[in-house]
Design a protein around this motif. Structure first.
Motif, PDB file in Angstrom:
ATOM      1  N   GLY A  86     -11.136  76.700  61.199  1.00 57.10           N
ATOM      2  CA  GLY A  86     -11.301  78.074  60.729  1.00 57.10           C
ATOM      3  C   GLY A  86      -9.990  78.812  60.525  1.00 57.10           C
ATOM      4  O   GLY A  86      -9.970  79.916  60.001  1.00 57.10           O
ATOM      5  N   TRP A  87      -8.878  78.215  60.924  1.00 56.52           N
ATOM      6  CA  TRP A  87      -7.571  78.844  60.774  1.00 56.52           C
ATOM      7  C   TRP A  87      -6.804  78.192  59.631  1.00 56.52           C
ATOM      8  O   TRP A  87      -7.055  77.052  59.255  1.00 56.52           O
ATOM      9  CB  TRP A  87      -6.759  78.696  62.065  1.00 56.52           C
ATOM     10  CG  TRP A  87      -7.254  79.555  63.183  1.00 56.52           C
ATOM     11  CD1 TRP A  87      -8.299  79.285  64.014  1.00 56.52           C
ATOM     12  CD2 TRP A  87      -6.741  80.819  63.586  1.00 56.52           C
ATOM     13  NE1 TRP A  87      -8.465  80.292  64.921  1.00 56.52           N
ATOM     14  CE2 TRP A  87      -7.516  81.250  64.682  1.00 56.52           C
ATOM     15  CE3 TRP A  87      -5.703  81.618  63.142  1.00 56.52           C
ATOM     16  CZ2 TRP A  87      -7.286  82.455  65.323  1.00 56.52           C
ATOM     17  CZ3 TRP A  87      -5.464  82.813  63.786  1.00 56.52           C
ATOM     18  CH2 TRP A  87      -6.261  83.224  64.861  1.00 56.52           C
ATOM     19  N   SER A  88      -5.856  78.927  59.102  1.00 54.95           N
ATOM     20  CA  SER A  88      -4.917  78.386  58.123  1.00 54.95           C
ATOM     21  C   SER A  88      -3.557  79.014  58.412  1.00 54.95           C
ATOM     22  O   SER A  88      -3.444  79.913  59.249  1.00 54.95           O
ATOM     23  CB  SER A  88      -5.373  78.676  56.690  1.00 54.95           C
ATOM     24  OG  SER A  88      -5.377  80.056  56.433  1.00 54.95           O
ATOM     25  N   SER A 135      -2.265  77.394  53.656  1.00 52.14           N
ATOM     26  CA  SER A 135      -2.868  76.071  53.797  1.00 52.14           C
ATOM     27  C   SER A 135      -4.376  76.204  53.596  1.00 52.14           C
ATOM     28  O   SER A 135      -4.936  77.296  53.680  1.00 52.14           O
ATOM     29  CB  SER A 135      -2.575  75.496  55.186  1.00 52.14           C
ATOM     30  OG  SER A 135      -3.219  76.260  56.190  1.00 52.14           O
ATOM     31  N   THR A 136      -5.035  75.084  53.345  1.00 53.83           N
ATOM     32  CA  THR A 136      -6.479  75.076  53.157  1.00 53.83           C
ATOM     33  C   THR A 136      -7.159  75.368  54.493  1.00 53.83           C
ATOM     34  O   THR A 136      -6.830  74.762  55.512  1.00 53.83           O
ATOM     35  CB  THR A 136      -6.936  73.705  52.626  1.00 53.83           C
ATOM     36  OG1 THR A 136      -6.226  73.423  51.431  1.00 53.83           O
ATOM     37  CG2 THR A 136      -8.430  73.694  52.352  1.00 53.83           C
ATOM     38  N   CYS A 137      -8.096  76.294  54.487  1.00 52.60           N
ATOM     39  CA  CYS A 137      -8.822  76.650  55.702  1.00 52.60           C
ATOM     40  C   CYS A 137      -9.750  75.504  56.105  1.00 52.60           C
ATOM     41  O   CYS A 137     -10.309  74.814  55.254  1.00 52.60           O
ATOM     42  CB  CYS A 137      -9.631  77.921  55.452  1.00 52.60           C
ATOM     43  SG  CYS A 137     -10.232  78.704  56.953  1.00 52.60           S
ATOM     44  N   ASN A 138      -9.906  75.304  57.400  1.00 57.15           N
ATOM     45  CA  ASN A 138     -10.775  74.274  57.982  1.00 57.15           C
ATOM     46  C   ASN A 138     -10.304  72.844  57.720  1.00 57.15           C
ATOM     47  O   ASN A 138     -11.071  71.906  57.867  1.00 57.15           O
ATOM     48  CB  ASN A 138     -12.231  74.429  57.511  1.00 57.15           C
ATOM     49  CG  ASN A 138     -12.887  75.634  58.138  1.00 57.15           C
ATOM     50  OD1 ASN A 138     -12.653  75.953  59.303  1.00 57.15           O
ATOM     51  ND2 ASN A 138     -13.700  76.329  57.356  1.00 57.15           N
TER      52      ASN A 138
END
Length: 157
Positions: free
Chosen positions: A64-66, A131-134
């Motif tokens: 869930g973070w990026s 960055s891409t999330c997850n």
């Protein structure tokens, strides 16, 4: 994020021989610093010289973070160029699989002798690349140094 750690770190290229790069990782900030301990190129009677260092950093962070790079700074470089010798440093950041890339460049022209050169590039505001999330996404950073000596072949840089 509640947890953040350095998973892996790799460097390669003519500008970063073994032992030339180390990572200072501080998850309390969180701030990650990359120190290029030795990144140089000397050109004598040749008309062109180049060195490159490619760094791949993989962080572990919760689902869930990026993350994004908001700035890059270079400190302590020594620049010595004879007349009509030009040096250019180009840096870039990218995420694997993404077409987006942040590129910055700085040039110097001789004659110049600077014992400590420092500069920073910021990617603040809407200019951040995330960055891409997850997805656990690595960060690629490239540092390229070129020295041109076309006008005066006897010059050094």
């Amino acid at each position: 994020p509640p947890t953040l750690s350095l998973n892996s770190f790799e460097s390669q290229g003519s500008g970063c021989p073994p032992g030339a790069v180390n990572v200072e990782f501080d998850a309390s900030g969180p701030e990650t610093k990359i120190n290029l301990v030795h990144f140089s190129y000397i050109v004598g009677t040749a008309s062109w010289g180049t060195a490159i260092c490619i760094i791949n950093i993989r962080l572990d962070y919760p689902a869930g973070w990026s993350y994004a790079v908001n700035s890059s700074s270079y400190d302590g470089g020594k620049i010595i160029l004879d007349r009509e010798v030009k040096a250019t440093h180009t840096g870039s950041f990218s995420f694997p699989g993404s077409f987006d890339q942040k590129v910055f460049s700085r040039s110097w022209a001789g004659p110049i002798a600077v014992t400590t050169e420092s500069f920073e590039h910021s990617f603040q505001g809407g200019n951040l690349m995330w960055s891409t999330c997850n997805v656990q996404t690595a960060l690629n950073s490239a540092s390229h140094l070129s020295v041109q000596n076309f006008a005066w072949p006897a010059g050094n840089g």
